[in-house]
Motif scaffolding. Structure first.
Motif, PDB file in Angstrom:
ATOM      1  N   UNK A 113       0.856  -1.188   0.177  1.00  0.00           N
ATOM      2  CA  UNK A 113       0.003   0.057  -0.135  1.00  0.00           C
ATOM      3  C   UNK A 113       0.703   1.313  -0.086  1.00  0.00           C
ATOM      4  N   UNK A 114       0.256   2.379  -0.417  1.00  0.00           N
ATOM      5  CA  UNK A 114       1.015   3.740  -0.296  1.00  0.00           C
ATOM      6  C   UNK A 114       0.088   4.508   0.127  1.00  0.00           C
ATOM      7  N   UNK A 115       0.693   5.532   1.177  1.00  0.00           N
ATOM      8  CA  UNK A 115       0.151   6.552   1.916  1.00  0.00           C
ATOM      9  C   UNK A 115       0.704   7.746   1.323  1.00  0.00           C
ATOM     10  N   UNK A 119       4.820   0.755  -6.118  1.00  0.00           N
ATOM     11  CA  UNK A 119       3.389   0.898  -6.578  1.00  0.00           C
ATOM     12  C   UNK A 119       2.946   2.193  -7.351  1.00  0.00           C
ATOM     13  N   UNK A 120       3.953   3.017  -7.292  1.00  0.00           N
ATOM     14  CA  UNK A 120       3.360   4.409  -7.897  1.00  0.00           C
ATOM     15  C   UNK A 120       4.152   4.522  -9.360  1.00  0.00           C
ATOM     16  N   UNK A 157      -1.479   9.709  -6.510  1.00  0.00           N
ATOM     17  CA  UNK A 157      -0.552   8.844  -7.092  1.00  0.00           C
ATOM     18  C   UNK A 157      -1.309   7.724  -7.938  1.00  0.00           C
ATOM     19  N   UNK A 158      -0.906   7.819  -9.021  1.00  0.00           N
ATOM     20  CA  UNK A 158      -1.298   6.666 -10.050  1.00  0.00           C
ATOM     21  C   UNK A 158      -0.695   5.397  -9.892  1.00  0.00           C
ATOM     22  N   UNK A 159      -1.316   4.149  -9.856  1.00  0.00           N
ATOM     23  CA  UNK A 159      -0.669   3.043  -9.697  1.00  0.00           C
ATOM     24  C   UNK A 159       0.182   2.464 -10.880  1.00  0.00           C
ATOM     25  N   UNK A 172      -7.113  -1.832  -9.461  1.00  0.00           N
ATOM     26  CA  UNK A 172      -7.674  -1.225  -8.121  1.00  0.00           C
ATOM     27  C   UNK A 172      -7.625   0.387  -8.128  1.00  0.00           C
ATOM     28  N   UNK A 173      -8.207   0.910  -7.235  1.00  0.00           N
ATOM     29  CA  UNK A 173      -8.262   2.570  -7.204  1.00  0.00           C
ATOM     30  C   UNK A 173      -6.728   2.956  -7.127  1.00  0.00           C
TER      31      UNK A 173
END
Length: 120
Positions: A1-3, A30-31, A98-100, A106-107
């Motif tokens: 995950x990314x915060x 993931x970014x 931040x785009x995946x 996923x969002x």
């Protein structure tokens, strides 16, 4: 995950300047890109500026008109949005985005939003 954690925002006078900062943490791999969107009352969320992690080219919305500058610090995983000559129509909640790069079904990742209010 990314915060994504944002800072900056608040009240500024017409023609003034403000800087918004966003720091990403977590699995940075993931970014794909980072940037800023905004949403004014009664309007849809819209792109302000964004930059891909493997690029030096910033994509700006037309309304920026040279007033805003997006900068990035790859080592710190931050993107800053320097906003100059702010107008009342720039009043909105600004969201770090931040785009995946993976799991595109996923969002994307979003910050909590920070209010920018430009007084006339």
């Amino acid at each position: 995950q990314v915060q994504l954690v944002e800072s900056g925002g608040g009240l500024v006078q017409f023609g003034g300047s403000m800087t918004l900062s966003c720091t990403a943490s977590g699995d940075i791999r993931m970014i794909y890109s980072m940037g800023w969107y905004r949403q004014a009352p009664g309007k849809e969320r819209e792109l302000v500026a964004t930059i891909a992690r493997d690029s030096t080219t910033v994509n700006y919305a037309d309304f920026v008109e040279g007033r805003f500058t997006l900068s990035r610090d790859i080592a710190k995983n931050t993107v800053d949005l320097q906003m100059n000559d702010l107008q009342p129509e720039d009043t909105a909640v600004y969201y770090c985005h931040a785009a995946r790069a993976q799991q595109l079904f996923l969002p994307d990742f979003w910050g909590q939003g920070t209010q920018v209010t430009v007084s006339s």
